[in-house]
Design an enzyme around this catalytic site. Structure first.
Site, PDB file in Angstrom:
ATOM      1  N   LYS A   1     -45.319   1.644  17.450  1.00 12.75           N
ATOM      2  CA  LYS A   1     -45.736   1.483  18.854  1.00 12.75           C
ATOM      3  C   LYS A   1     -46.866   2.452  19.194  1.00 12.75           C
ATOM      4  O   LYS A   1     -47.713   2.129  20.023  1.00 12.75           O
ATOM      5  CB  LYS A   1     -44.555   1.699  19.802  1.00 12.75           C
ATOM      6  CG  LYS A   1     -43.464   0.657  19.650  1.00 12.75           C
ATOM      7  CD  LYS A   1     -43.457  -0.386  20.737  1.00 12.75           C
ATOM      8  CE  LYS A   1     -42.889  -1.685  20.214  1.00 12.75           C
ATOM      9  NZ  LYS A   1     -42.019  -2.410  21.031  1.00 12.75           N
TER      10      LYS A   1
ATOM     11  N   LYS B   1     -43.019  -8.900  11.731  1.00 15.51           N
ATOM     12  CA  LYS B   1     -41.873  -9.396  12.506  1.00 15.51           C
ATOM     13  C   LYS B   1     -42.325 -10.218  13.709  1.00 15.51           C
ATOM     14  O   LYS B   1     -43.305  -9.863  14.364  1.00 15.51           O
ATOM     15  CB  LYS B   1     -41.089  -8.168  12.989  1.00 15.51           C
ATOM     16  CG  LYS B   1     -39.733  -8.465  13.579  1.00 15.51           C
ATOM     17  CD  LYS B   1     -39.103  -7.203  14.156  1.00 15.51           C
ATOM     18  CE  LYS B   1     -39.628  -6.882  15.525  1.00 15.51           C
ATOM     19  NZ  LYS B   1     -38.677  -6.680  16.601  1.00 15.51           N
TER      20      LYS B   1
ATOM     21  N   LYS C   1     -41.841 -10.093  20.722  1.00 14.29           N
ATOM     22  CA  LYS C   1     -42.195 -10.680  22.018  1.00 14.29           C
ATOM     23  C   LYS C   1     -43.441 -10.072  22.634  1.00 14.29           C
ATOM     24  O   LYS C   1     -44.059 -10.682  23.501  1.00 14.29           O
ATOM     25  CB  LYS C   1     -41.007 -10.637  22.986  1.00 14.29           C
ATOM     26  CG  LYS C   1     -40.431  -9.280  23.289  1.00 14.29           C
ATOM     27  CD  LYS C   1     -39.326  -9.467  24.301  1.00 14.29           C
ATOM     28  CE  LYS C   1     -38.109  -8.624  24.007  1.00 14.29           C
ATOM     29  NZ  LYS C   1     -38.362  -7.181  23.939  1.00 14.29           N
TER      30      LYS C   1
END
Ligand code: ATP
Ligand code: LTN
Length: 336
Positions: free
Chosen positions: A118, A200, A203
């Site tokens: 992130k 992966k 969303k």
């Protein structure tokens, strides 16, 4: 609490309202919540406090929080049998997170894969919340004396650090926290992006073609599957290293239909990828159709949803506060 709830083991899990729920969130997590929920005392949370570790649009965050609640219920979580609530409605989460921050080491937080990923994706906003995210997640889990945490593969490291924090705390103060175990499904634990099957399905992914959303319309779902990346071979065979795209589609098909990999290989032997991709798409459309329709109906009923999250927060707070009081006492805070 009735007597049965006292002997039943406890489940806690949560999903951030950081984007619309995906097929990955469903197959990796929610589907298992639904399968497990009968035998356990379950808490399912919408972790909005975690979501703001990445900058969110406030109106969108509100919309997605409500939509996520509707989707939890539409997936089959009965709000009368399970405690479904919003994290920011139960202040004990923030309160315990602060305490646990003081029992979590800089070094162990620095090793977290999700933090590294992130931070790379949000290099202009590497904030302290993103770094101490695991302490808040540990608070979520430990407040409810949780036995089992059903999550996808990517969250295993977070459950492990939660166990390390709990072990450290219990080592100093005695048995305050129950030791939670991760529950990771055998198939469906890591659904990959349809356009870049080495990463992966996520969303908050910027590539809309790689991701299938629970609320997506059938024609859009079919379009995404027809464009899914495969390989130059023609054989439907599972080998995540050399055939990541096809293996991912097989995984999706297997969880959607219940068929095992051997049967899938037999079914599509000599048929080529075109037909295979159409079949996978159709299976997913049928899997998601009833969920989308029910969620759409629920989203329109704002007052019903409001009643559910208010009742959920009240039930959750009752249990959470018991653990928090114990923790405050152990560390030496004077009783209020
Ligand atoms: P974000 O993009 O905001 O990081 P995400 O799409 O990765 O979100 P999370 O909210 O982190 O999803 O995950 C919700 C739950 O679903 C977790 O238990 C996670 O392990 C699981 N999950 C998410 N994506 C997948 C996936 N692609 N395959 C399997 N499980 C998944
Ligand atoms: N970190 C998780 C979301 C999450 C969670 C939790 C999952 C927050 N608190 C407690 C299980 C238990 C994620 O990113 N999917």
């Amino acid at each position: 609490m009735d007597e049965k709830a006292l002997v039943k083991k406890t489940i806690f899990s949560g999903i951030q309202p950081s984007g619309d729920l995906t097929l990955g969130s469903y197959l990796g997590a929610i589907k298992n919540w639904v399968e497990l929920c009968d035998g356990y005392n379950c808490y399912y949370c919408i972790v909005d406090m975690h979501a703001i570790t990445v900058r969110q649009n406030p109106a969108e965050l509100r919309r997605r929080t409500i939509a996520q609640l509707a989707q939890y219920i539409a997936c089959g979580l009965d709000p009368q049998k399970n405690t479904i609530f919003v994290q920011s409605h139960v202040p004990a989460h923030a309160e315990l997170a602060w305490v646990l921050n003081c029992y979590t080491m800089f070094g162990e937080l620095s090793r977290m894969t999700q933090f590294k990923d992130k931070s790379a994706k949000n290099s202009d906003n590497i904030n302290a919340g993103l770094f101490t995210y695991p302490a808040l997640m540990a608070a979520d889990i430990l407040l409810y004396q949780t036995d089992l945490v059903p999550v996808g593969e990517d969250q295993k490291q977070h459950v492990e650090i939660c166990r390390d924090i709990a072990t450290r705390f219990n080592g100093i103060y005695g048995d305050v926290f129950k030791m939670p175990e991760p529950y990771i499904p055998k198939v469906g634990a890591r659904i990959m992006s349809l356009t870049s099957p080495e990463s992966k399905m996520s969303k908050s992914d910027k590539d809309p073609g790689g991701c299938i959303y629970i609320m997506q319309q059938p024609d859009e779902i079919m379009r995404c599957f027809k464009r899914a990346v495969t390989d130059s071979d023609t054989c439907v065979h599972c080998d995540p290293k050399s055939k990541p795209g096809v293996s991912n589609l097989m995984q999706v098909y297997s969880v959607a239909t219940g068929e095992n990999f051997e049967d899938i290989e037999k079914e599509f032997c000599g048929k080529g990828y075109g037909e295979f991709k159409t079949k996978v798409g159709e299976a997913v459309v049928e899997l998601l159709r009833p969920i989308r329709e029910e969620a759409e109906r629920l989203i329109a009923d704002k007052s019903y949803l409001e009643g559910i999250y208010k009742q959920g927060a009240e039930k959750a707070a009752y249990t959470a506060n018991k653990t928090l009081r114990k923790v405050y006492k152990k560390v030496g805070f004077i009783e209020r």
